[in-house]
Design an enzyme around this catalytic site. Structure first.
Site, mmCIF file in Angstrom:
data_model
loop_
_atom_site.group_PDB
_atom_site.id
_atom_site.type_symbol
_atom_site.label_atom_id
_atom_site.label_comp_id
_atom_site.label_asym_id
_atom_site.label_seq_id
_atom_site.Cartn_x
_atom_site.Cartn_y
_atom_site.Cartn_z
ATOM 1 N N ASP A 267 0.845 -1.188 0.000
ATOM 2 C CA ASP A 267 0.000 0.000 0.000
ATOM 3 C C ASP A 267 0.887 1.247 0.000
ATOM 4 O O ASP A 267 1.896 1.305 0.693
ATOM 5 C CB ASP A 267 -0.917 -0.002 1.240
ATOM 6 C CG ASP A 267 -2.070 0.968 1.094
ATOM 7 O OD1 ASP A 267 -3.231 0.513 0.992
ATOM 8 O OD2 ASP A 267 -1.829 2.201 1.057
ATOM 9 N N ASN B 286 -12.839 -3.056 2.780
ATOM 10 C CA ASN B 286 -13.692 -1.880 2.908
ATOM 11 C C ASN B 286 -14.654 -1.859 1.729
ATOM 12 O O ASN B 286 -14.250 -2.085 0.582
ATOM 13 C CB ASN B 286 -12.835 -0.608 2.906
ATOM 14 C CG ASN B 286 -11.927 -0.534 4.115
ATOM 15 O OD1 ASN B 286 -12.291 -0.980 5.195
ATOM 16 N ND2 ASN B 286 -10.743 0.031 3.946
ATOM 17 N N GLY C 40 -15.595 3.016 3.960
ATOM 18 C CA GLY C 40 -14.250 3.554 3.805
ATOM 19 C C GLY C 40 -13.547 3.157 2.524
ATOM 20 O O GLY C 40 -12.331 3.305 2.408
ATOM 21 N N GLN C 41 -14.309 2.638 1.549
ATOM 22 C CA GLN C 41 -13.674 2.240 0.284
ATOM 23 C C GLN C 41 -13.377 3.478 -0.555
ATOM 24 O O GLN C 41 -14.279 4.274 -0.831
ATOM 25 C CB GLN C 41 -14.591 1.288 -0.493
ATOM 26 C CG GLN C 41 -13.933 0.745 -1.758
ATOM 27 C CD GLN C 41 -14.789 -0.305 -2.468
ATOM 28 O OE1 GLN C 41 -15.949 -0.536 -2.119
ATOM 29 N NE2 GLN C 41 -14.207 -0.938 -3.471
ATOM 30 N N HIS D 222 -10.430 -5.151 -3.556
ATOM 31 C CA HIS D 222 -9.107 -5.428 -2.989
ATOM 32 C C HIS D 222 -9.259 -5.860 -1.542
ATOM 33 O O HIS D 222 -10.213 -5.480 -0.857
ATOM 34 C CB HIS D 222 -8.193 -4.203 -3.086
ATOM 35 C CG HIS D 222 -8.784 -2.943 -2.521
ATOM 36 N ND1 HIS D 222 -9.706 -2.193 -3.209
ATOM 37 C CD2 HIS D 222 -8.594 -2.313 -1.340
ATOM 38 C CE1 HIS D 222 -10.053 -1.147 -2.476
ATOM 39 N NE2 HIS D 222 -9.403 -1.200 -1.334
ATOM 40 N N HIS E 180 -7.145 -5.772 2.002
ATOM 41 C CA HIS E 180 -5.991 -5.289 2.757
ATOM 42 C C HIS E 180 -5.475 -6.439 3.627
ATOM 43 O O HIS E 180 -6.262 -7.105 4.315
ATOM 44 C CB HIS E 180 -6.388 -4.150 3.704
ATOM 45 C CG HIS E 180 -6.885 -2.913 3.033
ATOM 46 N ND1 HIS E 180 -6.117 -1.782 2.886
ATOM 47 C CD2 HIS E 180 -8.095 -2.616 2.484
ATOM 48 C CE1 HIS E 180 -6.827 -0.839 2.282
ATOM 49 N NE2 HIS E 180 -8.036 -1.311 2.030
HETATM 50 P P1 5GP Z 1 -9.672 1.466 0.339
HETATM 51 O O1 5GP Z 1 -9.650 2.822 1.018
HETATM 52 O O2 5GP Z 1 -10.431 1.545 -0.976
HETATM 53 O O3 5GP Z 1 -10.119 0.355 1.209
HETATM 54 O O4 5GP Z 1 -8.161 1.127 0.005
HETATM 55 C C1 5GP Z 1 -7.465 1.696 -1.051
HETATM 56 C C2 5GP Z 1 -6.024 1.654 -0.679
HETATM 57 O O5 5GP Z 1 -5.259 1.866 -1.856
HETATM 58 C C3 5GP Z 1 -5.586 2.739 0.315
HETATM 59 O O6 5GP Z 1 -5.048 2.115 1.473
HETATM 60 C C4 5GP Z 1 -4.561 3.554 -0.452
HETATM 61 O O7 5GP Z 1 -3.481 3.968 0.364
HETATM 62 C C5 5GP Z 1 -4.125 2.601 -1.536
HETATM 63 N N1 5GP Z 1 -3.714 3.231 -2.772
HETATM 64 C C6 5GP Z 1 -4.346 4.208 -3.445
HETATM 65 N N2 5GP Z 1 -3.675 4.533 -4.568
HETATM 66 C C7 5GP Z 1 -2.592 3.704 -4.602
HETATM 67 C C8 5GP Z 1 -1.509 3.569 -5.537
HETATM 68 O O8 5GP Z 1 -1.414 4.252 -6.552
HETATM 69 N N3 5GP Z 1 -0.580 2.614 -5.235
HETATM 70 C C9 5GP Z 1 -0.659 1.833 -4.118
HETATM 71 N N4 5GP Z 1 0.327 0.940 -3.921
HETATM 72 N N5 5GP Z 1 -1.661 1.948 -3.225
HETATM 73 C C10 5GP Z 1 -2.621 2.878 -3.472
#
Ligand code: 5GP
Ligand code: ZN
Length: 111
Positions: A30, A84, A90-91, A97, A99
């Site tokens: 991440d 999420n 919180g998505q 994906h 985590h």
């Molecule tokens: P969500 O908030 O949708 O559950 O998780 C998305 C995750 O993707 C976040 O933890 C954020 O830091 C990560 N993320 C967003 N853009 C990028 C990127 O360009 N590269 C990587 N490696 N992680 C990303």
């Protein structure tokens, strides 16, 4: 052009070293880690979330958690997996994906 950031990472348009890869998924670090270990398991085929995903791909990603956690050295001490979902969940990236987070004592509840 596909403006989904995870599709662009899968396609290699945005360079991101792969912690794990097979024909169906990748795992990458991440960009904003919430813990010493914070990896994202991402299916290669775009689907927005766990509700739109085929069960097979979710099962496939979950089946790789042990291998990836072992590789990252957090299998024995424990870790957390999170999906999420939606705005209140919180998505922030609408490409399914998981985590995989560990390497420290994680608090609960998360809010
Ligand atoms: P969500 O908030 O949708 O559950 O998780 C998305 C995750 O993707 C976040 O933890 C954020 O830091 C990560 N993320 C967003 N853009 C990028 C990127 O360009 N590269 C990587 N490696 N992680 C990303
Ligand atoms: Zn996508």
């Amino acid at each position: 052009m596909n403006d989904c950031i995870f599709c662009r990472i899968v396609e290699g348009e945005i360079p991101s070293p792969r912690v794990y890869e097979d024909d169906k998924m990748i795992a990458i670090n991440d960009v904003a880690p919430a813990a010493p270990v914070h990896v994202l398991l991402i299916p290669k085929k775009h689907t927005p979330n766990v509700m739109t995903a085929e069960a097979e791909i979710v099962a496939h990603m979950l089946s790789k958690v042990e291998e990836i956690a072992t590789q990252l050295g957090i299998k024995e001490e424990g870790f957390r997996i999170v999906m999420n979902t939606g705005e209140k969940g919180g998505q922030t990236v609408d490409h399914l994906h998981i985590h995989l987070i560990g390497g420290k004592d994680l608090g609960w509840p998360p809010c």
